[in-house]
Design a protein around this motif. Sequence first.
Motif, PDB file in Angstrom:
ATOM      1  N   PRO A 361       0.821  -1.217   0.000  1.00 28.32           N
ATOM      2  CA  PRO A 361       0.000   0.000   0.000  1.00 28.32           C
ATOM      3  C   PRO A 361       0.855   1.268   0.000  1.00 28.32           C
ATOM      4  O   PRO A 361       1.938   1.302   0.582  1.00 28.32           O
ATOM      5  N   PHE A 362       0.331   2.308  -0.672  1.00 31.10           N
ATOM      6  CA  PHE A 362       0.996   3.611  -0.677  1.00 31.10           C
ATOM      7  C   PHE A 362       0.462   4.408   0.512  1.00 31.10           C
ATOM      8  O   PHE A 362      -0.671   4.882   0.506  1.00 31.10           O
ATOM      9  N   VAL A 363       1.277   4.513   1.560  1.00 32.89           N
ATOM     10  CA  VAL A 363       0.858   5.152   2.804  1.00 32.89           C
ATOM     11  C   VAL A 363       1.685   6.412   3.025  1.00 32.89           C
ATOM     12  O   VAL A 363       2.902   6.333   3.226  1.00 32.89           O
ATOM     13  N   ILE A 364       1.031   7.562   2.985  1.00 30.88           N
ATOM     14  CA  ILE A 364       1.715   8.840   3.204  1.00 30.88           C
ATOM     15  C   ILE A 364       1.704   9.162   4.692  1.00 30.88           C
ATOM     16  O   ILE A 364       0.660   9.077   5.345  1.00 30.88           O
ATOM     17  N   ASP A 365       2.850   9.523   5.224  1.00 29.61           N
ATOM     18  CA  ASP A 365       2.961   9.947   6.616  1.00 29.61           C
ATOM     19  C   ASP A 365       3.138  11.470   6.629  1.00 29.61           C
ATOM     20  O   ASP A 365       4.248  11.970   6.434  1.00 29.61           O
ATOM     21  N   PRO A 366       2.047  12.229   6.833  1.00 27.91           N
ATOM     22  CA  PRO A 366       2.134  13.704   6.792  1.00 27.91           C
ATOM     23  C   PRO A 366       3.169  14.255   7.770  1.00 27.91           C
ATOM     24  O   PRO A 366       3.831  15.256   7.475  1.00 27.91           O
ATOM     25  N   GLN A 367       3.308  13.616   8.922  1.00 29.08           N
ATOM     26  CA  GLN A 367       4.252  14.101   9.928  1.00 29.08           C
ATOM     27  C   GLN A 367       5.682  14.043   9.406  1.00 29.08           C
ATOM     28  O   GLN A 367       6.455  15.001   9.583  1.00 29.08           O
ATOM     29  N   ILE A 368       6.047  12.928   8.748  1.00 29.66           N
ATOM     30  CA  ILE A 368       7.398  12.795   8.203  1.00 29.66           C
ATOM     31  C   ILE A 368       7.620  13.798   7.083  1.00 29.66           C
ATOM     32  O   ILE A 368       8.706  14.383   6.955  1.00 29.66           O
TER      33      ILE A 368
END
Length: 402
Positions: A361-368
Motif C-alpha cells: 500500500p501507498f501510505v503517506i505519513d504527513p508528519q514525516i
Amino acid sequence: MFWETVKLAVQAILRNPMRSFLTVLGVVIGVAAVITMVTLGRGSTAQVTEDIEKLGANLLMLTPGQARFGPSANTNTARAFDERDIDTIIDQLASVETAAPTTSSSMVAVFGNVNYRTQVTGTTMNYLQATDWAITQGRGFTRAEEDSGKQVCILGDTLRAELFGSADAVGETIRLGTLSCNVVGVLEAKGASSFGTDQDDIVIVPFRTFARRIAGTSDVRLVFIAVRDGFSTDRATDDLTALLREMRRIGPGEEDDFSIRGMEEMASMLTGITDVLTGLLSTVAAVSLLVGGIGIMNIMLVSVTERTREIGIRMAVGAQARQVLMQFMVEAVVLSGLGGVIGVVLGLAFGALGSNMLNVPFVIDPQIVLIAFAFSVLVGVVFGYFPARRAAQMDPIEALRH
C-alpha cells in the motif's frame, strides 16, 4: 521590508539558476530519500498487518522446540507432535475452536505435458477453518478421505491456472512426484504475502496421505490453532501451555520444549523489523541533508565574495548590517526551502512508484513530510548563517574597493 528582502533573494538565486540547482541538489536528494524510505516502510508495515489479519487475529501457531537461535536451540531435537496430541488439544481445551497439523514440501505438479513446481501441504480441513480460507470450486475433504489417507487434493488458484488455464480442474487427476491425486476443489485466491510469496501457489492433500506417500513420517512440526470466540489469545496460550507441559511431562522449573506464537506477536515482530530497517535507511538518507547544507554554505560564501561591491554599495547608502544579514539568510532559506519542496514532490512520486513495484500500500505519513521539509529549511538557516554574518561584517569602504 521582509517581502522586499525575499524578492531580492529570489532575483539573486535566479541570476545563476544552474548553480542554484546544484546547490540544493543535496537537500533535494536527502528529503526525497527520507520520504521515499518512510513511505515504503509504512506501506510494508500496512501490508504485514493486512496479511496477519487475513490469517486471523485469533490464530496461534504451535511448534516443537524453543524458537531461538544459537547452539542452545532445541527446535530440531524436541519431540514432534502427532495426531493424538492435536485431538487432545481440541477435546480438552474450551478456549480452542480447532487445530490442524501442517507439514509441507516443495514438489513438481504434473498434468498432461505441463510441469510446475509448487508447495504441497499436508493438513486437514481444520486448517481451512482456522485460516478462514474458502473453497470457490468443488468441495473439501470428507472425514473418510482424511482418515483413510485417500489420494485427493485441493488446488490453490495459481496452481490451477498454471496447470489447467481456464479449464475446470475439479475432477481431473494430477501427479505429485509418484503420487497421483484427484482434484476435488479449488481455493479462494489470496494473492501475495508481505514477503512477496504467492499464497495461492499451493496444493493441499490430506495429512495422512502426505505422511504415508510423501514424508514417510507422521511427525507434526507446525500446528495452526484457532481460538474460540469469547476467549483471548492470551487465555488460550496459557491453557495450551499448561496442557502441553502436562502431556509432555515437563516438570516445575523446566523449560518448555515447544513454542506458541500468536498472530499479534508475529505482526509486532515483523513490523518491528520493518521499522528498524526504515529508520536505518532514513538515517543514512538524512546525511544527504547535511551534505546539502554544506553545499549551500560553500556556494553562499562564493556568492558573498562575488558580490562584495554590491554589499559595499548597499551599506554605503545606509543599509544596516542586520539588513545585509537578513538578505543572505533569506537567500539560504529560500534555496533550502525550494530544495525541500522539490524533494517532497520527488519523494512522494518515488514512494508511489516503489509501492506499486513492491505491491504494498501507498501510505503517506504527513508528519514525516512536514519534518523533512522543516529540516530542509533548518539546514538553510544553520548553514546560511555563517556566510550571511560574513557579509554583514564587511567594511563598506573595503567592499567598494573590489
